[in-house]
Structures are given as C-alpha cells and as structure tokens.
Design a protein around this motif. Structure first.
Motif: not given
Length: 147
Positions: A19-20, A23, A46, A50, A100, A104-105, A136, A139-140
């Motif tokens: 996941t990272c 990103g 960001q 990460y 993005m 991210t979602n 995350m 960030n959203l």
C-alpha cells in the motif's frame, strides 16, 4: 523484541508495504505534472510519510523473520500508463487530486479489510497499520482542497 514467525503478521506487513509502495509510485507518477507549488509540496510530504512507514515495516519484517514482497513490474508500469492516459486531456491539479483520492480510497478499503480479517495480529504491527490508515484518511481530507 523477538517475534515468532507468523504468516498472518507477514501477510499484513506485505499488505501495508504494498500500500505504501503504491502510494509512493502514484505520487512519483504525477508530482511533476502538479501545477501549484503548494500541491507539489503536499505530495512531497505524503511521499516522505509513506517512506517513513515503509522503513518501519522493513524493520518489522526483520523482527518477524519475513521478507517484503514488492509490487511487480507490471503493476508499476500499469500505474504509470493509467496516470498518463488520465492526464492526457486534463492534467490539472484537480484531476491529479481526484486520481490521488481514488487511489487513497482503494488503499483505505484494502487496509480496513485486512485489519478486520486479521484479528489478533501483533500489537506493534497493528499500530503501524492504524498509523497508515490515519495518514491516508488525513490525506484524503487535505486533497479535497485541490479539487
């Protein structure tokens, strides 16, 4: 701290790692296309966050006696091609922020599913997973201002 090798913990670590990594790859694919300096700065922050979590995960892999499984070359190439295709006709900061947020979602959903399916994982690992989820989700919220 010494941990017994536990496949569940290693699997969760790999999910966090990927996941990272995704990103970072996603940010690398779009950061040079961002028009506003403050947006590029946000994306750089960001990426740094990460990478900090990636370092923690690598340390945990060592503690657990496991090894990270990086994303495959095709996944990385597809990410680049997809972002390039989406930005061909509209490379605005709004489009980048939308992309993005979508990525991210997907990561938030994957991490929550992983967390719910893997009760009883190591406490230190759970802290890192929760840290990434919080990052995350923050960030959203921050990406919304660029829409």
């Amino acid at each position: 701290m010494i941990f017994l090798k536990n496949n569940k913990n290693i699997d969760v670590l790999n999910t966090i790692y990927k996941t990272c990594e995704m990103g970072v790859i996603g940010i690398n694919d779009v950061i040079d296309k961002a028009q506003k300096e403050d947006f590029r700065d946000f994306l750089n922050i960001q990426r740094t966050q990460y990478n900090e979590i990636l370092k923690k995960v690598k340390d945990l892999f060592t503690s657990f006696g496991g090894e990270e499984k990086e994303l495959g070359a095709m996944v990385k190439l597809n990410s680049k091609l997809l972002s390039d295709m989406k930005l061909v006709t509209n490379n605005s900061d709004q489009m980048i922020a939308k992309m993005m947020m979508e990525g991210t979602n997907k990561g938030v959903i994957k991490l929550n599913k992983t967390k719910n399916e893997n009760k009883g994982i190591d406490d230190e690992l759970l802290k890192v997973l929760d840290e990434l989820l919080k990052l995350m989700e923050n960030n959203l919220n921050k990406l919304k201002i660029y829409l």
